[in-house]
Write an enzyme that holds these catalytic residues in place. Structure first.
Site, PDB file in Angstrom:
ATOM      1  N   GLU A 435      -1.840 -56.993  79.230  1.00 35.55           N
ATOM      2  CA  GLU A 435      -0.663 -56.099  79.300  1.00 35.55           C
ATOM      3  C   GLU A 435       0.221 -56.289  78.056  1.00 35.55           C
ATOM      4  O   GLU A 435       1.450 -56.182  78.120  1.00 35.55           O
ATOM      5  CB  GLU A 435       0.116 -56.380  80.589  1.00 35.55           C
ATOM      6  CG  GLU A 435       1.107 -55.313  81.031  1.00 35.55           C
ATOM      7  CD  GLU A 435       0.513 -53.934  81.229  1.00 35.55           C
ATOM      8  OE1 GLU A 435      -0.571 -53.817  81.843  1.00 35.55           O
ATOM      9  OE2 GLU A 435       1.138 -52.963  80.754  1.00 35.55           O
TER      10      GLU A 435
HETATM   11  C1  LIG Z   1      -9.292 -61.005  81.814  1.00 38.21           C
HETATM   12  C2  LIG Z   1      -8.822 -59.822  81.016  1.00 38.21           C
HETATM   13  C3  LIG Z   1      -8.499 -58.656  81.682  1.00 38.21           C
HETATM   14  C4  LIG Z   1      -8.102 -57.532  80.945  1.00 38.21           C
HETATM   15  N1  LIG Z   1      -7.879 -56.341  81.608  1.00 38.21           N
HETATM   16  C5  LIG Z   1      -7.727 -55.213  80.869  1.00 38.21           C
HETATM   17  C6  LIG Z   1      -7.728 -53.922  81.517  1.00 38.21           C
HETATM   18  O1  LIG Z   1      -7.788 -53.812  82.736  1.00 38.21           O
HETATM   19  N2  LIG Z   1      -7.651 -52.814  80.728  1.00 38.21           N
HETATM   20  C7  LIG Z   1      -7.582 -52.897  79.369  1.00 38.21           C
HETATM   21  O2  LIG Z   1      -7.551 -51.867  78.727  1.00 38.21           O
HETATM   22  N3  LIG Z   1      -7.559 -54.094  78.734  1.00 38.21           N
HETATM   23  C8  LIG Z   1      -7.640 -55.255  79.447  1.00 38.21           C
HETATM   24  N4  LIG Z   1      -7.654 -56.472  78.820  1.00 38.21           N
HETATM   25  C9  LIG Z   1      -7.446 -56.539  77.390  1.00 38.21           C
HETATM   26  C10 LIG Z   1      -6.078 -57.116  77.002  1.00 38.21           C
HETATM   27  O3  LIG Z   1      -5.063 -56.225  77.344  1.00 38.21           O
HETATM   28  C11 LIG Z   1      -6.138 -57.453  75.503  1.00 38.21           C
HETATM   29  O4  LIG Z   1      -6.975 -58.596  75.379  1.00 38.21           O
HETATM   30  C12 LIG Z   1      -4.776 -57.732  74.911  1.00 38.21           C
HETATM   31  O5  LIG Z   1      -3.965 -56.585  74.898  1.00 38.21           O
HETATM   32  C13 LIG Z   1      -4.873 -58.261  73.458  1.00 38.21           C
HETATM   33  O6  LIG Z   1      -5.759 -57.520  72.688  1.00 38.21           O
HETATM   34  P1  LIG Z   1      -6.936 -58.269  71.901  1.00 38.21           P
HETATM   35  O7  LIG Z   1      -7.573 -59.238  72.817  1.00 38.21           O
HETATM   36  O8  LIG Z   1      -7.796 -57.265  71.264  1.00 38.21           O
HETATM   37  O9  LIG Z   1      -6.216 -59.126  70.791  1.00 38.21           O
HETATM   38  P2  LIG Z   1      -5.905 -58.662  69.286  1.00 38.21           P
HETATM   39  O10 LIG Z   1      -5.233 -57.354  69.308  1.00 38.21           O
HETATM   40  O11 LIG Z   1      -7.116 -58.834  68.477  1.00 38.21           O
HETATM   41  O12 LIG Z   1      -4.830 -59.757  68.883  1.00 38.21           O
HETATM   42  C14 LIG Z   1      -5.183 -61.097  68.545  1.00 38.21           C
HETATM   43  C15 LIG Z   1      -3.910 -61.878  68.278  1.00 38.21           C
HETATM   44  O13 LIG Z   1      -3.185 -61.291  67.195  1.00 38.21           O
HETATM   45  C16 LIG Z   1      -1.864 -60.960  67.578  1.00 38.21           C
HETATM   46  N5  LIG Z   1      -1.505 -59.684  66.951  1.00 38.21           N
HETATM   47  C17 LIG Z   1      -2.229 -58.551  66.914  1.00 38.21           C
HETATM   48  N6  LIG Z   1      -1.558 -57.604  66.244  1.00 38.21           N
HETATM   49  C18 LIG Z   1      -0.392 -58.127  65.845  1.00 38.21           C
HETATM   50  C19 LIG Z   1       0.737 -57.647  65.109  1.00 38.21           C
HETATM   51  N7  LIG Z   1       0.817 -56.394  64.692  1.00 38.21           N
HETATM   52  N8  LIG Z   1       1.775 -58.495  64.909  1.00 38.21           N
HETATM   53  C20 LIG Z   1       1.742 -59.759  65.368  1.00 38.21           C
HETATM   54  N9  LIG Z   1       0.700 -60.267  66.061  1.00 38.21           N
HETATM   55  C21 LIG Z   1      -0.362 -59.463  66.296  1.00 38.21           C
HETATM   56  C22 LIG Z   1      -1.888 -60.876  69.104  1.00 38.21           C
HETATM   57  O14 LIG Z   1      -0.630 -61.216  69.670  1.00 38.21           O
HETATM   58  C23 LIG Z   1      -2.960 -61.897  69.462  1.00 38.21           C
HETATM   59  O15 LIG Z   1      -2.392 -63.175  69.598  1.00 38.21           O
HETATM   60  C24 LIG Z   1      -7.995 -57.615  79.542  1.00 38.21           C
HETATM   61  C25 LIG Z   1      -8.284 -58.813  78.884  1.00 38.21           C
HETATM   62  C26 LIG Z   1      -8.714 -59.900  79.593  1.00 38.21           C
HETATM   63  C27 LIG Z   1      -9.086 -61.148  78.861  1.00 38.21           C
END
Ligand SMILES: Cc1cc2nc3c(=O)[nH]c(=O)nc-3n(C[C@H](O)[C@H](O)[C@H](O)COP(=O)(O)OP(=O)(O)OC[C@H]3O[C@@H](n4cnc5c(N)ncnc54)[C@H](O)[C@@H]3O)c2cc1C
Length: 598
Positions: A435
């Site tokens: 989220e």
């Molecule tokens: C168990 C689980 C359930 C989930 N359920 C859902 C679901 O139901 N539906 C859905 O759509 N998604 C779901 N997700 C996905 C989840 O919402 C994302 O993992 C989350 O939003 C972060 O995206 P990412 O993992 O791609 O990280 P990334 O976007 O790759 O980010 C990696 C790191 O970089 C940081 N970062 C990225 N961009 C910036 C920036 N511009 N400035 C500063 N810091 C930054 C982030 O804070 C993070 O620490 C789920 C994930 C998990 C693990």
């Protein structure tokens, strides 16, 4: 095996003695009198304790399985889901026009806390359905609402939110899933989504996926994203289930926690979808209920802290080790219970002070959502919009921290599976990530929310704290010293941090963004400080009125003092870190981070 008892006494105190809900003029609040909320909370508490909590370790051990495209939930989940559904618990705050009970969001949040504490992975199935219900309710055509909402309200059908793709999570402007218009007004949806919570499972007859995708003429980035309803089974004109849609679960993630919730790879292979809302306005539609969804995750965070605390307390009362340094407490036993030791007490007080403060903060947030949604109160909307990243980010960070503190209370027993504490730690961890990661919450707070509407909401917040202090000062010297003085000082730190951003953020945005995480925590502490002042004041009034329940009310005041004296001073540290600026944070070139290797 861990246990769970619903904290109904504390919930009633917050609802009636602190928030005075039945006296608020939000539509629907007049019926939230003590008897009514007590009846709802007691019944929900029974389900949480007797039905959901015993399944929590089962779900963790068994997890979900995928066989021939079918996802099976852990043993007992389906029967429990039927109990929850048949009891109407999934429909509490849903629209009566579609079979809901129309109760305020506040009361469903209280129930949500219980269900999350008892079994977070299980409660996510209904939580995701509720999110999809909200989006269709806000943006669907009449036809779409009639087709999908009644079955989602009754939880005969589930719902999901499909945003994330393998190459993008935070930066959704990069999504590749395509939507191609068809002559009949529908769309063909093609792409892969990952980590979709509750994406496929065996507890419902149909699953209504909400999927973000791009139309062929979409502008670049987030402005080119549309939202689609993509049902697992297409729905016939008469409402019966039709043919299976071209979508499937391509795999289940193995993950750190919430094993009982199916986290799915979802493949859309030219699946039939229907546009929800306007073309290219999908992000707005998906995030309409963002305040509610993020508050729900903040709630999950402290709910795990609550159940972990309860079990830490039980252990600390039973476990015999060492003697009380001030004098033996259990002479007939080989040692005293560990709760006599100041370091164990510190640990327990930290847990208690956080979860009770977090509950009050969340309930206040939920009441602001009700004031906006049910009462059209624009100021309430601006306030909750400002507070949402704080509720999500601060409460999940601290909620996780609380589960670790509780685990520590058990010593080695906290680390082994049998006692269940390590599950709470693992389950709580995801709340800081999904989220929108907590880092992104802090950017939303500092980069967007502070300046929104010319800073009206943050000014209103400061005015509210100031007015609270003014209205309550001078009546009780002890209360002023223990509660109002620290609150005033913490609030000043928050103002100073805001001022620092105003003066230095323009020079370099890095100065603001490198301090945003500290700001989110600083803000969280001020909010909990305010809540503790309000709770202590209410408890004192209860004691003065001789209302009974002295032990509970005295404990409230003592726990509040602990928060004010041992947690609120953290605001000065956060301010110092913010005022240190971006220089050290940005001092290294990316390659220098690895300079110590080899
Ligand atoms: C168990 C689980 C359930 C989930 N359920 C859902 C679901 O139901 N539906 C859905 O759509 N998604 C779901 N997700 C996905 C989840 O919402 C994302 O993992 C989350 O939003 C972060 O995206 P990412 O993992 O791609 O990280 P990334 O976007 O790759 O980010 C990696 C790191 O970089 C940081 N970062 C990225 N961009 C910036 C920036 N511009 N400035 C500063 N810091 C930054 C982030 O804070 C993070 O620490 C789920 C994930 C998990 C693990």
């Amino acid at each position: 095996m861990p246990s769970y008892t619903a904290p109904t006494r504390d919930m009633q105190f917050i609802l009636h003695d602190v928030l005075n809900v039945a006296e608020q003029d939000t539509p629907g609040y007049a019926e939230l009198d003590r008897d009514f909320t007590s009846a709802v909370l007691e019944e929900a508490g029974k389900i949480a304790t007797e039905v959901l909590a015993p399944l929590n370790p089962v779900g963790d051990r068994e997890g979900c399985t995928l066989e021939n495209g079918v996802v099976r939930t852990p043993k007992g989940f389906k029967a429990a889901f039927d109990t929850v559904r048949e009891g109407g618990w999934t429909a509490l705050d849903c629209d009566p026009d579609y079979g809901g009970q129309g109760l305020p969001y506040l009361i469903s949040s209280a129930v949500g806390e219980m269900f999350s504490s008892a079994n977070m992975a299980f409660n996510m199935y209904q939580g995701l359905t509720h999110g999809a219900y909200n989006a269709i309710h806000a943006h669907g055509s009449d036809d779409q609402k009639q087709t999908y909402l009644p079955k989602m309200v009754s939880s005969e059908w589930g719902g999901t939110m499909n945003l994330t793709e393998p190459h993008c999570g935070t930066d959704l402007g990069l999504i590749r899933t395509k939507a191609v218009p068809q002559d009949d007004g529908s769309y063909r949806i093609t792409g892969q989504k990952i980590w979709i919570s509750s994406g496929e499972h065996d507890m419902v007859d149909n699953i209504i996926h909400l999927v973000l995708a791009k139309l062929p003429d979409a502008p670049e980035g987030v402005k080119g994203i549309s939202l689609f309803i993509v049902p697992k089974f297409l729905v016939n004109e008469d409402g019966s289930l039709g043919e299976r849609n071209a979508l499937s679960c391509g795999g289940l993630e193995e993950k750190m926690g919430i094993h009982g919730n199916a986290t799915c790879v979802m493949n859309y292979d030219s699946a039939t979808g229907y546009l929800l809302g306007e073309p290219h306005k999908g992000m707005r539609a998906m995030f309409t209920m963002m305040n509610e969804a993020r508050l729900g995750v903040g709630l999950q965070g402290y709910a795990q802290g609550e159940v972990a605390y309860q079990n830490a307390l039980a252990f600390a009362t039973d476990r015999l080790q060492g003697r009380d340094v001030t004098g033996t407490q259990a002479p007939d036993q080989p040692a005293d219970p560990i709760i006599v030791h100041p370091d164990v007490r510190r640990n327990l007080m930290d847990q208690k002070a956080f979860v009770e403060g977090a509950r009050a903060f969340t309930f206040w947030g939920a009441s602001l959502i009700d004031a906006h949604v049910r009462g059209d109160d624009e100021e309430a909307e601006q306030m909750i919009s400002l507070l949402t990243p704080v509720i999500k980010g601060f409460l999940t960070d601290k909620g996780f921290e609380t589960t670790v503190l509780a685990q520590q209370t058990l010593g080695g027993s906290g680390f082994v599976r049998e006692w269940g504490m390590e599950q709470f730690v693992r389950d709580a961890r995801i709340t800081m990530i999904y989220e929108g990661t907590n880092g992104i919450q802090s950017l939303d707070l500092v980069g967007r929310k502070l300046a929104q509407n010319g800073g009206k909401a943050i000014m209103a917040f400061f005015d509210m704290v100031k007015a609270y202090i003014k209205d309550n000062a001078g009546r009780d010297e002890d209360f002023d010293k223990a509660f109002l003085d620290p609150l005033k000082s913490a609030s000043k730190d928050l103002q100073a941090a805001g001022m620092y951003f105003m003066q230095n953020g323009m020079k370099s945005p890095n100065n603001a963004l490198s301090g945003s995480y500290d700001f989110m925590h600083l803000f969280g502490h001020v909010c909990l400080g305010l809540m503790w002042a309000r709770m202590a004041r209410a408890a004192k009034a209860g004691l003065d009125a001789g209302e009974g329940d002295t032990a509970f009310l005295e404990a409230k005041i003592a726990t509040g003092r602990h928060y004010m004296s041992r947690h609120l001073p953290m605001t000065a540290t956060h301010l110092a870190r913010i005022e240190a600026g971006a220089d050290t944070v940005m001092a290294l070139e990316p390659e220098q981070f690895a300079s110590a290797a080899g």
